[in-house]
Design a protein around this motif. Sequence first.
Motif, PDB file in Angstrom:
ATOM      1  N   ASN A 137     -55.031 -16.097  44.443  1.00 42.79           N
ATOM      2  CA  ASN A 137     -53.636 -16.586  44.640  1.00 42.79           C
ATOM      3  C   ASN A 137     -52.790 -16.924  45.019  1.00 42.79           C
ATOM      4  O   ASN A 137     -51.980 -17.708  45.431  1.00 42.79           O
ATOM      5  CB  ASN A 137     -53.439 -16.318  43.239  1.00 42.79           C
ATOM      6  N   LYS A 162     -49.226 -25.507  44.828  1.00 46.97           N
ATOM      7  CA  LYS A 162     -49.182 -24.956  43.440  1.00 46.97           C
ATOM      8  C   LYS A 162     -49.883 -25.278  42.305  1.00 46.97           C
ATOM      9  O   LYS A 162     -50.098 -24.180  41.532  1.00 46.97           O
ATOM     10  CB  LYS A 162     -47.453 -25.391  43.290  1.00 46.97           C
ATOM     11  N   SER A 163     -51.058 -25.731  42.315  1.00 46.80           N
ATOM     12  CA  SER A 163     -50.954 -26.530  41.401  1.00 46.80           C
ATOM     13  C   SER A 163     -52.606 -25.046  41.013  1.00 46.80           C
ATOM     14  O   SER A 163     -53.340 -24.877  40.003  1.00 46.80           O
ATOM     15  CB  SER A 163     -51.958 -27.747  40.668  1.00 46.80           C
ATOM     16  N   GLN A 164     -53.041 -24.675  42.208  1.00 47.90           N
ATOM     17  CA  GLN A 164     -54.347 -24.059  42.027  1.00 47.90           C
ATOM     18  C   GLN A 164     -53.645 -22.708  41.806  1.00 47.90           C
ATOM     19  O   GLN A 164     -53.858 -21.698  41.438  1.00 47.90           O
ATOM     20  CB  GLN A 164     -54.724 -23.691  43.761  1.00 47.90           C
ATOM     21  N   LYS A 165     -52.332 -21.774  42.583  1.00 51.48           N
ATOM     22  CA  LYS A 165     -51.967 -21.136  42.572  1.00 51.48           C
ATOM     23  C   LYS A 165     -51.395 -21.162  40.386  1.00 51.48           C
ATOM     24  O   LYS A 165     -52.304 -19.974  40.074  1.00 51.48           O
ATOM     25  CB  LYS A 165     -50.425 -20.928  42.539  1.00 51.48           C
ATOM     26  N   ARG A 166     -51.575 -21.961  40.047  1.00 50.40           N
ATOM     27  CA  ARG A 166     -50.958 -22.008  39.268  1.00 50.40           C
ATOM     28  C   ARG A 166     -52.184 -21.530  37.878  1.00 50.40           C
ATOM     29  O   ARG A 166     -52.108 -20.913  36.884  1.00 50.40           O
ATOM     30  CB  ARG A 166     -50.014 -23.184  37.985  1.00 50.40           C
ATOM     31  N   LEU A 168     -53.117 -18.164  38.297  1.00 50.41           N
ATOM     32  CA  LEU A 168     -52.686 -17.278  37.211  1.00 50.41           C
ATOM     33  C   LEU A 168     -53.041 -17.645  35.648  1.00 50.41           C
ATOM     34  O   LEU A 168     -52.938 -16.628  34.757  1.00 50.41           O
ATOM     35  CB  LEU A 168     -51.078 -17.700  37.123  1.00 50.41           C
ATOM     36  N   ILE A 169     -52.632 -18.812  35.029  1.00 51.59           N
ATOM     37  CA  ILE A 169     -53.006 -18.891  33.849  1.00 51.59           C
ATOM     38  C   ILE A 169     -54.413 -18.899  32.740  1.00 51.59           C
ATOM     39  O   ILE A 169     -54.370 -18.423  31.997  1.00 51.59           O
ATOM     40  CB  ILE A 169     -52.437 -20.569  34.107  1.00 51.59           C
TER      41      ILE A 169
END
Length: 209
Positions: free
Chosen positions: A78, A84-88, A91-92
């Motif tokens: 992360n 941002k979509s990859q980081k999200r 986490l999700i």
Amino acid sequence: MADIFIYLGYFVLTIDLILYTYSFFRKEEANVFFVSYLAFCFIMQFSMEAMYHFHLNNLFLVNIFIIGQMIFLGLFYNSIFNVKSQKRFVLISVGAALLILAIQFATDWGQFLRFNLFEITLASLLVVIFALIHFYNMLTESKKYYYISIGVMFYLLTSTVLFLIGNLTHNLSKEFKFLSWQLNSVLLVMYYGFILFDWKKNFSKKSVN
């Protein structure tokens, strides 16, 4: 012979931890989450070894190690993702996996005290997906942590198969089960070797004053 690879793995892990810790604190180069992951591995490996020598059941530590590995490597990936979509997604997916496992343990606490096939598969394959995303990103970005990701994919995929075999062969001969542990100790040495090689490629020259 198995003991040789086990203690060799401990030795290489210790070297990895020292080198990456040095690169983080002295050079501010190594990723904080990956250094934390190595420290976590160090603590867990020696805790499991100590419990083994005291003839205590350490399978619950194996489950803690699997879950902790997913969390630390998830945070690591992360932190190096720029999209941002990859980081999200990281986490999700890690949060969802922890929730699913919490529900499983709440309904059947015994799963935490033995090889948990579902937990091992879920946690390991999730991290492999993160590594694959990193490989995709490296097509257009720098290849930092390239060998670490190779090691992650190689070790988690192969060790997951061995853990599954180890659980499925619970009632088979001790020699057969011992063979799977021997193979896992060899794979672990190779994994820590990939991590060491990545440090050499990315940080060793920078560490020379």
